[in-house]
Design a protein around this motif. Structure first.
Motif, PDB file in Angstrom:
ATOM      1  N   THR A 265       0.820  -1.289   0.009  1.00  0.00           N
ATOM      2  CA  THR A 265       0.097  -0.197   0.023  1.00  0.00           C
ATOM      3  C   THR A 265       0.901   1.232   0.042  1.00  0.00           C
ATOM      4  N   ARG A 266       2.044   1.204   0.736  1.00  0.00           N
ATOM      5  CA  ARG A 266       2.708   2.476   1.005  1.00  0.00           C
ATOM      6  C   ARG A 266       3.390   2.803  -0.602  1.00  0.00           C
ATOM      7  N   LEU A 267       3.981   1.870  -1.383  1.00  0.00           N
ATOM      8  CA  LEU A 267       4.458   1.927  -2.502  1.00  0.00           C
ATOM      9  C   LEU A 267       3.165   2.500  -3.478  1.00  0.00           C
ATOM     10  N   GLY A 268       2.155   1.701  -3.456  1.00  0.00           N
ATOM     11  CA  GLY A 268       0.806   2.082  -4.238  1.00  0.00           C
ATOM     12  C   GLY A 268       0.508   3.553  -4.099  1.00  0.00           C
ATOM     13  N   THR A 269       0.378   3.652  -2.781  1.00  0.00           N
ATOM     14  CA  THR A 269      -0.046   5.399  -2.562  1.00  0.00           C
ATOM     15  C   THR A 269       0.962   6.430  -2.939  1.00  0.00           C
ATOM     16  N   ASP A 270       2.345   5.877  -2.802  1.00  0.00           N
ATOM     17  CA  ASP A 270       3.226   6.962  -3.111  1.00  0.00           C
ATOM     18  C   ASP A 270       3.216   7.196  -4.671  1.00  0.00           C
ATOM     19  N   GLN A 271       3.041   6.103  -5.376  1.00  0.00           N
ATOM     20  CA  GLN A 271       2.986   6.385  -6.838  1.00  0.00           C
ATOM     21  C   GLN A 271       1.662   7.133  -7.212  1.00  0.00           C
ATOM     22  N   PHE A 272       0.597   6.851  -6.420  1.00  0.00           N
ATOM     23  CA  PHE A 272      -0.766   7.460  -6.814  1.00  0.00           C
ATOM     24  C   PHE A 272      -0.815   8.881  -6.389  1.00  0.00           C
ATOM     25  N   ARG A 273       0.185   9.125  -5.211  1.00  0.00           N
ATOM     26  CA  ARG A 273       0.333  10.591  -4.841  1.00  0.00           C
ATOM     27  C   ARG A 273       1.057  11.514  -6.272  1.00  0.00           C
ATOM     28  N   LYS A 274       1.956  10.749  -6.706  1.00  0.00           N
ATOM     29  CA  LYS A 274       2.682  11.429  -7.808  1.00  0.00           C
ATOM     30  C   LYS A 274       1.844  11.625  -8.897  1.00  0.00           C
ATOM     31  N   THR A 275       0.851  10.485  -9.329  1.00  0.00           N
ATOM     32  CA  THR A 275       0.088  10.759 -10.465  1.00  0.00           C
ATOM     33  C   THR A 275      -0.830  11.660 -10.184  1.00  0.00           C
ATOM     34  N   GLN A 276      -1.506  11.840  -8.997  1.00  0.00           N
ATOM     35  CA  GLN A 276      -2.629  12.817  -8.755  1.00  0.00           C
ATOM     36  C   GLN A 276      -2.092  14.212  -8.725  1.00  0.00           C
ATOM     37  N   ALA A 277      -0.845  14.396  -8.155  1.00  0.00           N
ATOM     38  CA  ALA A 277      -0.296  15.706  -8.173  1.00  0.00           C
ATOM     39  C   ALA A 277      -0.044  16.025  -9.900  1.00  0.00           C
ATOM     40  N   LEU A 278       0.426  15.192 -10.789  1.00  0.00           N
ATOM     41  CA  LEU A 278       0.455  15.256 -12.178  1.00  0.00           C
ATOM     42  C   LEU A 278      -0.918  15.900 -12.640  1.00  0.00           C
ATOM     43  N   ARG A 279      -1.987  14.834 -12.302  1.00  0.00           N
ATOM     44  CA  ARG A 279      -3.247  15.324 -12.880  1.00  0.00           C
ATOM     45  C   ARG A 279      -3.828  16.838 -12.453  1.00  0.00           C
ATOM     46  N   ARG A 280      -3.565  17.153 -11.088  1.00  0.00           N
ATOM     47  CA  ARG A 280      -4.069  18.295 -10.744  1.00  0.00           C
ATOM     48  C   ARG A 280      -3.197  19.500 -11.431  1.00  0.00           C
ATOM     49  N   ALA A 281      -1.983  19.267 -11.753  1.00  0.00           N
ATOM     50  CA  ALA A 281      -1.268  20.354 -12.181  1.00  0.00           C
ATOM     51  C   ALA A 281      -1.533  20.344 -13.688  1.00  0.00           C
ATOM     52  N   ALA A 282      -1.992  19.419 -14.499  1.00  0.00           N
ATOM     53  CA  ALA A 282      -2.424  19.431 -15.648  1.00  0.00           C
ATOM     54  C   ALA A 282      -3.832  20.163 -15.665  1.00  0.00           C
ATOM     55  N   ALA A 283      -4.520  19.902 -14.958  1.00  0.00           N
ATOM     56  CA  ALA A 283      -5.922  20.572 -14.514  1.00  0.00           C
ATOM     57  C   ALA A 283      -5.518  22.158 -14.566  1.00  0.00           C
ATOM     58  N   LYS A 284      -4.655  22.696 -13.770  1.00  0.00           N
ATOM     59  CA  LYS A 284      -4.307  23.996 -13.392  1.00  0.00           C
ATOM     60  C   LYS A 284      -3.755  24.411 -14.788  1.00  0.00           C
ATOM     61  N   LEU A 285      -2.970  24.041 -15.626  1.00  0.00           N
ATOM     62  CA  LEU A 285      -2.284  24.465 -16.770  1.00  0.00           C
ATOM     63  C   LEU A 285      -3.302  24.599 -17.838  1.00  0.00           C
ATOM     64  N   LEU A 286      -4.326  23.555 -17.870  1.00  0.00           N
ATOM     65  CA  LEU A 286      -5.539  23.643 -18.927  1.00  0.00           C
ATOM     66  C   LEU A 286      -6.163  24.908 -18.831  1.00  0.00           C
ATOM     67  N   ALA A 287      -6.511  25.343 -17.403  1.00  0.00           N
ATOM     68  CA  ALA A 287      -7.255  26.603 -17.101  1.00  0.00           C
ATOM     69  C   ALA A 287      -6.563  27.662 -17.479  1.00  0.00           C
ATOM     70  N   GLU A 288      -5.014  27.748 -17.850  1.00  0.00           N
ATOM     71  CA  GLU A 288      -4.826  28.904 -18.025  1.00  0.00           C
ATOM     72  C   GLU A 288      -4.283  28.731 -19.573  1.00  0.00           C
ATOM     73  N   MET A 289      -4.552  27.682 -20.289  1.00  0.00           N
ATOM     74  CA  MET A 289      -3.909  27.617 -21.723  1.00  0.00           C
ATOM     75  C   MET A 289      -5.331  28.402 -22.882  1.00  0.00           C
ATOM     76  N   SER A 290      -4.708  28.748 -23.771  1.00  0.00           N
ATOM     77  CA  SER A 290      -5.650  29.299 -24.706  1.00  0.00           C
ATOM     78  C   SER A 290      -6.531  28.088 -25.333  1.00  0.00           C
ATOM     79  N   GLU A 291      -7.620  28.457 -25.982  1.00  0.00           N
ATOM     80  CA  GLU A 291      -8.606  27.576 -26.440  1.00  0.00           C
ATOM     81  C   GLU A 291      -7.978  26.793 -27.690  1.00  0.00           C
ATOM     82  N   GLU A 292      -6.862  27.471 -28.151  1.00  0.00           N
ATOM     83  CA  GLU A 292      -6.084  26.870 -29.564  1.00  0.00           C
ATOM     84  C   GLU A 292      -5.363  25.843 -28.984  1.00  0.00           C
ATOM     85  N   LEU A 293      -4.668  25.888 -27.899  1.00  0.00           N
ATOM     86  CA  LEU A 293      -3.766  25.006 -27.100  1.00  0.00           C
ATOM     87  C   LEU A 293      -4.525  23.688 -26.707  1.00  0.00           C
TER      88      LEU A 293
END
Length: 390
Positions: free
Chosen positions: A277-305
């Motif tokens: 579980t500790r290995l799995g949750t550590d990997q999931f933390r990284k994945t979820q951090a990337l997902r949230r970062a992607a959501a934040k970047l998408l909100a700042e992107m132009s519609e074209e991008l």
């Protein structure tokens, strides 16, 4: 021997649903240790915490079926019916509730004797020895190559579980098994399958004790051969939801160095079947951090991008969901030994049940367990045994 009547502290009863879209209960495999999960569920029910999704492996799938296949007001009763039935002595030896064995050596001898009885005579309403044994009388049928027959379990499930209720979809239900022919891990899920007793039995068909279970022309073994926890299945589910996940494990990855051959065998089982579980949750933390970062970047992107193939790919992965992963692990007592997963005695079952209830009650006393996480990655993990002062 002494007489004891322990009291049971109860969790506080919630008056509103926690701030999550889904409460998930994840139940690991572990045979006779599964009564710990039943005690955990009773504490959740007393706290008015009812899962929207229950997923299990092996004995966890049986407990999951008893929960999902009954209305809230009778779930604990059905769990109790099952565990009392299968923990009845096959030789008719009575259980004396008022007598507590306090000496560890005596208790180990009693447990080993009970386990030997189960090996020789089976567990009532669960499994019975095959006569004649396939060791000397081979069978060409894949569902008969085992030391025990699980026909009694099928009858017990049909008596205690309303499979129409599971298939109605009020609570999502998932159990994992392994395809014997391909070696692939499979989940039988009420969102994609019509669930019956065979799906539950397949998830717990651990060879060579239990036979492969046939479903739609394929044969399946115990899901614990590949993964003994359904955590990843729930975390990877789509669409994603804010999730409060209670993961109830029956094997501990951490333990002491063995000092004799019994402890070697016990430690081997713990390591083999414990969840990473500790290995799995550590990997999931990284994945979820990337997902949230992607959501934040998408909100700042132009519609074209956002309309580029790269932007579209990011959009499929981006989200800002939050997850509380509450892990509880049964810590076995020194006298239980390597037979703890098939020592189906009433006394030990009651001990496991009480431990599960107590551990969940103590866990729910920490307010952060039921609060939405505020960390940048949106993931909160909790292990009762790792809290300060524990």
């Amino acid at each position: 021997m002494t007489t004891a009547t322990p009291s049971k502290a109860k969790p506080n009863r919630l008056t509103k649903h926690p701030p999550f879209e889904c409460i998930a209960l994840l139940l690991q495999g572990g045979g006779a240790l599964g009564s710990y999960q039943a005690g955990v569920y009773e504490a959740l029910a007393d706290a008015n915490l009812h899962p929207e999704w229950v997923a299990g492996i092996s004995i966890g799938s049986v407990n999951a079926a008893l929960i999902a296949g009954n209305p809230p007001e009778t779930r604990v009763e059905k769990l109790r019916d099952f565990w009392e039935a299968v923990c009845t002595s096959p030789l008719g030896i009575p259980y004396f509730k008022s007598i507590e064995i306090t000496d560890n050596l005596t208790r180990r001898l009693v447990n080993q004797t009970r386990a030997l009885n189960i090996m020789l005579f089976g567990a009532p309403h669960f499994f019975t020895p095959r006569m004649p044994t396939p060791v000397f009388w081979p069978s060409e049928r894949p569902d008969a190559v085992s030391h025990y027959d699980v026909g009694p379990l099928k009858a017990t499930l049909e008596r205690l579980v309303d499979f129409d209720r599971i298939n109605a979809g009020n609570m999502r239900f998932s159990v994992g098994a392994v395809n014997v022919r391909t070696g692939n891990f499979t989940y039988f899920d009420s969102m994609t399958h019509r669930i019956g007793p065979s799906h539950v039995i397949a998830s717990g068909s651990l060879p060579p004790g239990f036979p492969a279970t046939e479903i739609d022309g394929e044969y399946y073994w115990d899901g614990g051969l590949v993964s003994n926890t359904p955590l990843q299945w729930v975390l990877d589910a789509s669409p994603r939801q804010d999730t409060l996940a209670f993961q109830i494990d029956l094997w501990s990855a951490r333990g002491e160095l063995p000092r004799d051959m019994i402890e070697v065998d016990t430690r081997l089982k713990d390591i083999r079947y414990s969840s990473r579980t500790r290995l799995g949750t550590d990997q999931f933390r990284k994945t979820q951090a990337l997902r949230r970062a992607a959501a934040k970047l998408l909100a700042e992107m132009s519609e074209e991008l956002r309309l580029t193939p790269e932007g579209t790919l990011l959009a499929t992965e981006a989200d800002e969901k939050v997850y509380n992963i509450i892990q509880m692990i049964y810590r076995s007592r020194s006298y239980e030994g390597a037979s703890k997963d098939y020592e189906f005695s009433r006394r030990t079952m009651e001990e496991h049940w009480k431990s599960g209830y107590s551990d969940m009650t103590r866990t729910l006393a920490y307010p952060e367990v039921l609060q939405r996480p505020t960390s940048p990655d949106g993931v909160f993990t909790f292990d009762l045994k790792r809290q300060p002062g524990e």
